[in-house]
Design an enzyme around this catalytic site. Structure first.
Site: not given
Length: 118
Positions: A27, A29, A32, A59-60, A102, A106
């Site tokens: 990733t 950020g 892309g 990221g999760d 959150g 989310s």
């Protein structure tokens, strides 16, 4: 992980060090994400639709989306088009998470991600 700033060079180091890796995603950020698999290199830009509140959970959500794609499609061999589809979905899902506060609450539903992809 490698000390290398260049994504392609870092991926090459990891893939050489760990030859059993079938797919490596990176990733970048807000820029892309990249996917390296079976000699393919795919980049998909992130979604910049505005409304970002915070990045907690992005990221999760990206990783969960990638895992979901692999569970549905397998990992034996993913062509460039499939890798791009995977990254596009994961980028969209990660973007949606950033538009709310959150992390867990989310995480978007599949239908919400598909709506962004239209």
């Amino acid at each position: 992980m490698t000390g290398e700033q260049d994504y392609d060079k870092a991926a090459a180091i990891l893939l050489e060090k760990h030859p059993n890796i079938k797919i490596l995603n990176v990733t970048a950020g807000a820029e892309g994400s990249f996917s390296y698999s079976f000699g393919h290199r795919v980049f998909v830009p992130s979604f910049r639709l505005g409304g970002t509140i915070e990045t907690t959970g992005a990221g999760d959500t990206f990783c969960a989306s990638v895992l979901g794609f692999i569970l549905e499609n397998g990992i034996a061999f993913l062509a460039e088009q499939q890798l791009a589809e995977m990254l596009r979905f994961a980028n969209a899902a990660a973007y949606l998470v950033t538009t709310k506060k959150g992390a867990i609450r989310s995480m978007p539903e599949r239908e919400q991600v598909l709506e962004i992809l239209k």
